[in-house]
Design a protein around this motif. Structure first.
Motif, PDB file in Angstrom:
ATOM      1  N   GLY A  64       0.421 -22.589  18.908  1.00 13.54           N
ATOM      2  CA  GLY A  64       1.136 -22.046  17.749  1.00 13.54           C
ATOM      3  C   GLY A  64       2.637 -22.075  17.949  1.00 13.54           C
ATOM      4  N   ALA A  65       3.087 -21.684  19.144  1.00 17.02           N
ATOM      5  CA  ALA A  65       4.519 -21.656  19.440  1.00 17.02           C
ATOM      6  C   ALA A  65       5.123 -23.055  19.424  1.00 17.02           C
ATOM      7  CB  ALA A  65       4.757 -21.000  20.795  1.00 17.02           C
ATOM      8  N   CYS A  66       4.407 -24.016  19.966  1.00 17.19           N
ATOM      9  CA  CYS A  66       4.920 -25.393  19.979  1.00 17.19           C
ATOM     10  C   CYS A  66       5.021 -25.958  18.569  1.00 17.19           C
ATOM     11  CB  CYS A  66       4.040 -26.274  20.857  1.00 17.19           C
ATOM     12  SG  CYS A  66       4.243 -25.947  22.627  1.00 17.19           S
ATOM     13  N   VAL A  67       4.051 -25.644  17.722  1.00 21.69           N
ATOM     14  CA  VAL A  67       4.095 -26.114  16.339  1.00 21.69           C
ATOM     15  C   VAL A  67       5.283 -25.495  15.614  1.00 21.69           C
ATOM     16  CG1 VAL A  67       2.913 -25.980  14.103  1.00 21.69           C
ATOM     17  CG2 VAL A  67       1.677 -26.740  16.133  1.00 21.69           C
ATOM     18  N   VAL A  68       5.483 -24.186  15.770  1.00 21.34           N
ATOM     19  CA  VAL A  68       6.615 -23.522  15.109  1.00 21.34           C
ATOM     20  C   VAL A  68       7.928 -24.163  15.546  1.00 21.34           C
ATOM     21  CG1 VAL A  68       7.943 -21.375  14.988  1.00 21.34           C
ATOM     22  CG2 VAL A  68       5.481 -21.319  14.721  1.00 21.34           C
ATOM     23  N   LEU A  79      -0.442 -11.931  12.273  1.00 19.15           N
ATOM     24  CA  LEU A  79       0.654 -12.093  13.237  1.00 19.15           C
ATOM     25  C   LEU A  79       1.705 -13.066  12.701  1.00 19.15           C
ATOM     26  CD1 LEU A  79      -1.431 -12.302  16.514  1.00 19.15           C
ATOM     27  CD2 LEU A  79       0.287 -10.552  16.003  1.00 19.15           C
ATOM     28  N   GLY A  80       1.270 -14.171  12.114  1.00 20.38           N
ATOM     29  CA  GLY A  80       2.209 -15.148  11.572  1.00 20.38           C
ATOM     30  C   GLY A  80       3.026 -14.584  10.425  1.00 20.38           C
ATOM     31  N   ALA A  81       2.354 -13.895   9.501  1.00 24.09           N
ATOM     32  CA  ALA A  81       3.069 -13.301   8.364  1.00 24.09           C
ATOM     33  C   ALA A  81       4.057 -12.240   8.840  1.00 24.09           C
ATOM     34  CB  ALA A  81       2.071 -12.705   7.371  1.00 24.09           C
ATOM     35  N   ALA A  82       3.652 -11.432   9.814  1.00 22.29           N
ATOM     36  CA  ALA A  82       4.544 -10.395  10.343  1.00 22.29           C
ATOM     37  C   ALA A  82       5.753 -11.011  11.044  1.00 22.29           C
ATOM     38  CB  ALA A  82       3.788  -9.480  11.300  1.00 22.29           C
ATOM     39  N   ALA A  83       5.522 -12.079  11.806  1.00 21.58           N
ATOM     40  CA  ALA A  83       6.644 -12.746  12.475  1.00 21.58           C
ATOM     41  C   ALA A  83       7.595 -13.351  11.446  1.00 21.58           C
ATOM     42  CB  ALA A  83       6.128 -13.823  13.423  1.00 21.58           C
ATOM     43  N   GLY A  84       7.040 -13.933  10.396  1.00 24.36           N
ATOM     44  CA  GLY A  84       7.879 -14.495   9.344  1.00 24.36           C
ATOM     45  C   GLY A  84       8.709 -13.435   8.641  1.00 24.36           C
ATOM     46  N   ALA A  85       8.078 -12.314   8.334  1.00 24.23           N
ATOM     47  CA  ALA A  85       8.813 -11.218   7.702  1.00 24.23           C
ATOM     48  C   ALA A  85       9.907 -10.708   8.632  1.00 24.23           C
ATOM     49  CB  ALA A  85       7.863 -10.086   7.331  1.00 24.23           C
ATOM     50  N   GLY A 126       6.846 -19.258   6.155  1.00 27.58           N
ATOM     51  CA  GLY A 126       5.826 -20.297   6.247  1.00 27.58           C
ATOM     52  C   GLY A 126       5.666 -20.859   7.645  1.00 27.58           C
ATOM     53  N   TYR A 127       6.774 -21.091   8.342  1.00 28.07           N
ATOM     54  CA  TYR A 127       6.698 -21.622   9.708  1.00 28.07           C
ATOM     55  C   TYR A 127       5.894 -20.689  10.605  1.00 28.07           C
ATOM     56  CZ  TYR A 127      10.954 -24.488   8.753  1.00 28.07           C
ATOM     57  OH  TYR A 127      11.885 -25.349   8.261  1.00 28.07           O
ATOM     58  N   TYR A 128       6.241 -19.405  10.547  1.00 31.56           N
ATOM     59  CA  TYR A 128       5.585 -18.455  11.432  1.00 31.56           C
ATOM     60  C   TYR A 128       4.131 -18.222  11.041  1.00 31.56           C
ATOM     61  CZ  TYR A 128       9.927 -17.690  13.853  1.00 31.56           C
ATOM     62  OH  TYR A 128      11.051 -17.890  14.597  1.00 31.56           O
ATOM     63  N   LEU A 129       3.839 -18.266   9.758  1.00 28.78           N
ATOM     64  CA  LEU A 129       2.448 -18.178   9.314  1.00 28.78           C
ATOM     65  C   LEU A 129       1.669 -19.380   9.838  1.00 28.78           C
ATOM     66  CD1 LEU A 129       0.192 -16.845   7.707  1.00 28.78           C
ATOM     67  CD2 LEU A 129       1.071 -18.001   5.665  1.00 28.78           C
TER      68      LEU A 129
END
Length: 149
Positions: free
Chosen positions: A14-18, A93-99, A127-130
């Protein structure tokens, strides 16, 4: 492979994709989020508080920021875990990181423009973090044990 290693593998994916998406889109779209800039500012700010001198070479500081992003995001996204429930955990987790990427830089003294320049910038950051959370979930789900189904 134990569940912790599987979760870490998902988190790393996930981190590499972001990071790959950030680095690609910022070169193509002037309104793309600049999380790398926030990372460089964070490193500089923390080093100054510790009475250390941050790298003066912007390329070196940029590299440190990218490495820091991959490490911290890997650990964060690894909380998605494995099994079927990884999907909802990864999405949350992705939505929270994006927010957080949109809402926190200003109050943290890192500036707002890198993640709040336009509505498009904000939407892309979320979107990236999601996406990162969903990739972590997909890997965690794919690596699940049969009894996790």
């Amino acid at each position: 492979m134990n569940d912790i290693l599987k979760a870490l593998a998902g988190g790393l994916a996930g981190a590499c994709v972001v990071t790959a998406v950030h680095e690609t889109v910022r070169r193509l779209n002037p309104d793309a989020p600049r999380m790398d800039v926030l990372g460089m500012r964070s490193i500089s700010k923390l080093m100054h508080k510790a009475d250390l001198t941050p790298p003066q070479d912007k390329e070196k500081l940029h590299t440190w920021a990218l490495v820091g992003d991959v490490v911290s995001n890997s650990l964060y996204y690894s909380m998605a875990g494995t099994g079927k429930s990884a999907w909802w955990r990864g999405a949350v987790l992705g939505a929270a990181a994006g927010a957080g990427a949109v809402l926190l830089p200003g109050p943290l003294g890192l500036g707002e423009e890198p993640s709040n320049k336009t509505t498009e910038t904000q939407a892309l950051a979320i979107g990236y973090y999601l996406l990162g959370g969903l990739v972590a979930a997909a890997v965690g789900f794919a690596l699940r044990d049969d009894e996790d189904e």
